[in-house]
Design a protein around this motif. Structure first.
Motif, PDB file in Angstrom:
ATOM      1  N   VAL A   1      13.169   2.664 -50.946  1.00  0.00           N
ATOM      2  CA  VAL A   1      12.701   3.386 -49.752  1.00  0.00           C
ATOM      3  C   VAL A   1      13.509   4.668 -49.549  1.00  0.00           C
ATOM      4  O   VAL A   1      12.951   5.720 -49.235  1.00  0.00           O
ATOM      5  N   GLU A   2      14.831   4.605 -49.740  1.00  0.00           N
ATOM      6  CA  GLU A   2      15.638   5.811 -49.606  1.00  0.00           C
ATOM      7  C   GLU A   2      15.233   6.856 -50.643  1.00  0.00           C
ATOM      8  O   GLU A   2      15.103   8.041 -50.311  1.00  0.00           O
ATOM      9  N   GLN A   3      15.006   6.444 -51.879  1.00  0.00           N
ATOM     10  CA  GLN A   3      14.581   7.362 -52.938  1.00  0.00           C
ATOM     11  C   GLN A   3      13.259   8.034 -52.553  1.00  0.00           C
ATOM     12  O   GLN A   3      13.138   9.264 -52.600  1.00  0.00           O
TER      13      GLN A   3
ATOM     14  N   TYR B   1      10.038  11.000 -42.699  1.00  0.00           N
ATOM     15  CA  TYR B   1       9.442   9.905 -43.461  1.00  0.00           C
ATOM     16  C   TYR B   1       9.721   8.604 -42.718  1.00  0.00           C
ATOM     17  O   TYR B   1      10.878   8.310 -42.397  1.00  0.00           O
ATOM     18  N   TYR B   2       8.666   7.836 -42.430  1.00  0.00           N
ATOM     19  CA  TYR B   2       8.793   6.577 -41.701  1.00  0.00           C
ATOM     20  C   TYR B   2       8.144   5.440 -42.483  1.00  0.00           C
ATOM     21  O   TYR B   2       7.055   5.610 -43.024  1.00  0.00           O
ATOM     22  N   THR B   3       8.799   4.294 -42.506  1.00  0.00           N
ATOM     23  CA  THR B   3       8.235   3.121 -43.156  1.00  0.00           C
ATOM     24  C   THR B   3       8.956   1.873 -42.664  1.00  0.00           C
ATOM     25  O   THR B   3       9.863   1.963 -41.843  1.00  0.00           O
TER      26      THR B   3
ATOM     27  N   PHE C   1      12.685  -0.960 -39.462  1.00  0.00           N
ATOM     28  CA  PHE C   1      11.961   0.299 -39.390  1.00  0.00           C
ATOM     29  C   PHE C   1      12.935   1.316 -39.958  1.00  0.00           C
ATOM     30  O   PHE C   1      14.065   1.437 -39.483  1.00  0.00           O
ATOM     31  N   THR C   2      12.528   2.038 -40.995  1.00  0.00           N
ATOM     32  CA  THR C   2      13.412   2.996 -41.652  1.00  0.00           C
ATOM     33  C   THR C   2      12.825   4.390 -41.535  1.00  0.00           C
ATOM     34  O   THR C   2      11.639   4.598 -41.802  1.00  0.00           O
TER      35      THR C   2
END
Length: 174
Positions: A101-103, A117-119, A129-130
């Motif tokens: 997710v960070e990548q 960017y949200y996911t 929630f990131t």
């Protein structure tokens, strides 16, 4: 005393708004540190070089180092949320993306600097929630440090370039 709808509104906050609010505080603290400490120190006669965290500087932590130290301190204090400064071009490899997710988020904000960017993701069996926010080259000290540092994989940053991102995680379950 309170209607069920009003009580619900009082106890509920969107995770996106919470992440955005946390990021706003982090960004404001970093900007204040650059303005009030880093730039003032560099402007004094005989003051620090633009890279205050380097051996030739004045020994003050750079604003990226300060953010990282605060993030560790908050976690040690038991905070449910977390944040980290990450980059696709880290000077220290441990500051690169640590999860898929960070990548993905860092790649997204690098190619869409004005859009966050949200996911959602699961880490250690817990849902989060990131959010990833572009971290742009806003001061000469960031640019000079990254462009001159021997360990930097990229040496062509300019003012306004995306240098990385601030990753904020808010748990979706407690």
């Amino acid at each position: 005393s309170q209607s069920p709808e009003k009580a619900h509104k009082i106890t509920m906050i969107s995770t996106r708004k919470m992440a955005d609010s946390l990021h706003a505080v982090i960004a404001a603290d970093r900007a204040a540190y650059v303005r009030l400490v880093v730039e003032r120190s560099a402007a004094k006669p005989g003051g620090a070089s633009a890279n205050t965290a380097s051996p030739e500087g004045n020994g003050l932590p750079g604003h990226a180092q300060l953010l990282r130290e605060a993030a560790v301190s908050i976690q040690k204090g038991g905070a449910e949320f977390s944040y980290a400064l990450r980059s696709l071009w880290p000077i220290n490899a441990s500051h690169g993306p640590q999860t898929e997710v960070e990548q993905t988020g860092l790649e997204f904000v690098a190619s869409h600097p004005g859009t966050n960017y949200y996911t959602e993701e699961t880490l250690g069996g817990r849902s989060y929630f990131t959010a990833v926010y572009a971290d742009t080259a806003a001061s000469a000290s960031c640019i000079d440090c990254h462009n001159r540092h021997a360990g930097s994989p990229r040496k062509d940053f300019k003012s306004g370039d995306v240098m990385g991102g601030i990753v904020v995680r808010v748990p979706l379950e407690f």
